[in-house]
Write a protein that holds these residues in place. Structure first.
Motif, PDB file in Angstrom:
ATOM      1  N   ARG A  32       0.823  -1.205   0.000  1.00  0.00           N
ATOM      2  CA  ARG A  32       0.000   0.000   0.000  1.00  0.00           C
ATOM      3  C   ARG A  32       0.857   1.254   0.000  1.00  0.00           C
ATOM      4  NH1 ARG A  32      -5.457  -1.118   2.245  1.00  0.00           N
ATOM      5  NH2 ARG A  32      -5.715  -3.350   1.981  1.00  0.00           N
ATOM      6  N   THR A  33       1.787   1.341   0.952  1.00  0.00           N
ATOM      7  CA  THR A  33       2.640   2.515   1.118  1.00  0.00           C
ATOM      8  C   THR A  33       4.003   2.069   1.597  1.00  0.00           C
ATOM      9  OG1 THR A  33       0.742   3.906   1.756  1.00  0.00           O
ATOM     10  CG2 THR A  33       2.925   4.707   2.372  1.00  0.00           C
ATOM     11  N   MET A  34       5.038   2.707   1.088  1.00  0.00           N
ATOM     12  CA  MET A  34       6.390   2.508   1.597  1.00  0.00           C
ATOM     13  C   MET A  34       7.005   3.874   1.847  1.00  0.00           C
ATOM     14  SD  MET A  34       8.094  -0.710  -0.425  1.00  0.00           S
ATOM     15  CE  MET A  34       9.305  -1.024   0.888  1.00  0.00           C
ATOM     16  N   GLY A  35       7.959   3.906   2.749  1.00  0.00           N
ATOM     17  CA  GLY A  35       8.578   5.190   3.017  1.00  0.00           C
ATOM     18  C   GLY A  35       9.700   5.099   4.022  1.00  0.00           C
ATOM     19  N   TRP A  36      10.078   6.266   4.513  1.00  0.00           N
ATOM     20  CA  TRP A  36      11.198   6.391   5.432  1.00  0.00           C
ATOM     21  C   TRP A  36      10.827   7.302   6.597  1.00  0.00           C
ATOM     22  CZ3 TRP A  36      15.480   3.490   4.555  1.00  0.00           C
ATOM     23  CH2 TRP A  36      15.590   2.931   3.275  1.00  0.00           C
ATOM     24  N   TYR A  37      11.226   6.873   7.778  1.00  0.00           N
ATOM     25  CA  TYR A  37      11.173   7.677   8.982  1.00  0.00           C
ATOM     26  C   TYR A  37      12.602   7.802   9.493  1.00  0.00           C
ATOM     27  CZ  TYR A  37       6.067   7.390   9.377  1.00  0.00           C
ATOM     28  OH  TYR A  37       4.708   7.516   9.170  1.00  0.00           O
ATOM     29  N   ARG A  38      12.820   8.749  10.394  1.00  0.00           N
ATOM     30  CA  ARG A  38      14.145   8.881  10.997  1.00  0.00           C
ATOM     31  C   ARG A  38      14.018   9.250  12.470  1.00  0.00           C
ATOM     32  NH1 ARG A  38      16.263  14.389   7.879  1.00  0.00           N
ATOM     33  NH2 ARG A  38      14.818  15.851   8.905  1.00  0.00           N
ATOM     34  N   GLN A  39      15.056   8.899  13.200  1.00  0.00           N
ATOM     35  CA  GLN A  39      15.093   9.218  14.619  1.00  0.00           C
ATOM     36  C   GLN A  39      16.492   9.663  14.995  1.00  0.00           C
ATOM     37  OE1 GLN A  39      13.688   6.128  17.262  1.00  0.00           O
ATOM     38  NE2 GLN A  39      13.243   7.605  18.871  1.00  0.00           N
ATOM     39  N   ALA A  40      16.594  10.905  15.416  1.00  0.00           N
ATOM     40  CA  ALA A  40      17.859  11.452  15.880  1.00  0.00           C
ATOM     41  C   ALA A  40      17.975  11.220  17.387  1.00  0.00           C
ATOM     42  CB  ALA A  40      17.933  12.936  15.560  1.00  0.00           C
ATOM     43  N   PRO A  41      19.189  11.234  17.917  1.00  0.00           N
ATOM     44  CA  PRO A  41      19.361  11.016  19.354  1.00  0.00           C
ATOM     45  C   PRO A  41      18.548  12.000  20.185  1.00  0.00           C
ATOM     46  CG  PRO A  41      21.466  10.908  18.238  1.00  0.00           C
ATOM     47  CD  PRO A  41      20.476  11.369  17.216  1.00  0.00           C
ATOM     48  N   GLY A  42      17.795  11.477  21.134  1.00  0.00           N
ATOM     49  CA  GLY A  42      17.001  12.316  22.018  1.00  0.00           C
ATOM     50  C   GLY A  42      15.730  12.876  21.426  1.00  0.00           C
ATOM     51  N   LYS A  43      15.410  12.448  20.200  1.00  0.00           N
ATOM     52  CA  LYS A  43      14.208  12.963  19.539  1.00  0.00           C
ATOM     53  C   LYS A  43      13.264  11.830  19.177  1.00  0.00           C
ATOM     54  CE  LYS A  43      16.286  17.130  17.571  1.00  0.00           C
ATOM     55  NZ  LYS A  43      16.435  17.959  16.350  1.00  0.00           N
ATOM     56  N   GLN A  44      12.020  12.190  18.913  1.00  0.00           N
ATOM     57  CA  GLN A  44      11.048  11.191  18.494  1.00  0.00           C
ATOM     58  C   GLN A  44      11.248  10.831  17.032  1.00  0.00           C
ATOM     59  OE1 GLN A  44       7.188  12.870  19.440  1.00  0.00           O
ATOM     60  NE2 GLN A  44       7.170  11.850  21.428  1.00  0.00           N
ATOM     61  N   ARG A  45      10.795   9.630  16.688  1.00  0.00           N
ATOM     62  CA  ARG A  45      10.847   9.221  15.294  1.00  0.00           C
ATOM     63  C   ARG A  45       9.888  10.100  14.490  1.00  0.00           C
ATOM     64  NH1 ARG A  45      10.584   2.874  13.844  1.00  0.00           N
ATOM     65  NH2 ARG A  45      12.184   2.993  15.469  1.00  0.00           N
ATOM     66  N   GLU A  46      10.342  10.538  13.309  1.00  0.00           N
ATOM     67  CA  GLU A  46       9.531  11.413  12.479  1.00  0.00           C
ATOM     68  C   GLU A  46       9.502  10.916  11.041  1.00  0.00           C
ATOM     69  OE1 GLU A  46      11.184  15.374  12.298  1.00  0.00           O
ATOM     70  OE2 GLU A  46      13.007  14.710  11.288  1.00  0.00           O
ATOM     71  N   LEU A  47       8.398  11.253  10.371  1.00  0.00           N
ATOM     72  CA  LEU A  47       8.273  10.897   8.967  1.00  0.00           C
ATOM     73  C   LEU A  47       9.256  11.722   8.138  1.00  0.00           C
ATOM     74  CD1 LEU A  47       5.082  10.344   6.926  1.00  0.00           C
ATOM     75  CD2 LEU A  47       6.700  12.067   6.150  1.00  0.00           C
ATOM     76  N   VAL A  48       9.899  11.078   7.180  1.00  0.00           N
ATOM     77  CA  VAL A  48      10.754  11.784   6.223  1.00  0.00           C
ATOM     78  C   VAL A  48      10.016  11.906   4.887  1.00  0.00           C
ATOM     79  CG1 VAL A  48      12.934  11.766   4.976  1.00  0.00           C
ATOM     80  CG2 VAL A  48      12.845  10.953   7.353  1.00  0.00           C
ATOM     81  N   ALA A  49       9.604  10.761   4.358  1.00  0.00           N
ATOM     82  CA  ALA A  49       8.897  10.750   3.085  1.00  0.00           C
ATOM     83  C   ALA A  49       8.218   9.414   2.899  1.00  0.00           C
ATOM     84  CB  ALA A  49       9.855  11.003   1.916  1.00  0.00           C
ATOM     85  N   VAL A  50       7.062   9.427   2.260  1.00  0.00           N
ATOM     86  CA  VAL A  50       6.364   8.198   1.934  1.00  0.00           C
ATOM     87  C   VAL A  50       5.849   8.272   0.498  1.00  0.00           C
ATOM     88  CG1 VAL A  50       5.671   7.562   4.287  1.00  0.00           C
ATOM     89  CG2 VAL A  50       4.205   9.085   2.922  1.00  0.00           C
TER      90      VAL A  50
END
Length: 120
Positions: A32-50
């Protein structure tokens, strides 16, 4: 069982480029959908692109114009071309897929993550 395997992370200087790839495998009935999230140290995981199976895309504001997501439905693969990288892009990047599997229905799946470090 469904697995997502990422590749392409690494270290690069500011202004450089990297290309991430992710392949989904297993008993996949429909992607259905594929994409990328990222998580930097001390931060929440966030959407990058889908990207949806229909080709619609969505980007986090800070990466618009610098990152490009693309998908290959036949190969259950998603790519993230990252250009003009900045130190603030440093994070662990996670592949994401929302798909229907033959045995487990429609679920979210995650890869193990790949480190991207932008530093001079």
């Amino acid at each position: 069982q469904v697995q997502l395997v990422e590749s392409g992370g690494g270290s690069v200087q500011p202004g450089g480029s990297l290309r991430l790839s992710c392949v989904a495998s297993g008993n996949i009935f429909s992607m259905r959908t594929m994409g990328w999230y990222r998580q930097a140290p001390g931060k929440q995981r966030e959407l990058v692109a889908v990207v949806t199976s229909g080709g619609d895309t969505n980007y986090e504001d800070s990466v618009k114009g610098r990152f490009t997501i693309s998908g290959d439905n036949a190969k259950n693969t998603v790519y993230l071309q990252m250009d003009s990288l900045k130190p603030e892009d440093t994070a662990v990047y996670y592949c994401y897929a929302y798909l229907t599997a033959w045995t487990s229905g429609t679920l979210d799946y995650w890869g193990q993550g790949t480190q991207v470090t932008v530093s001079s």
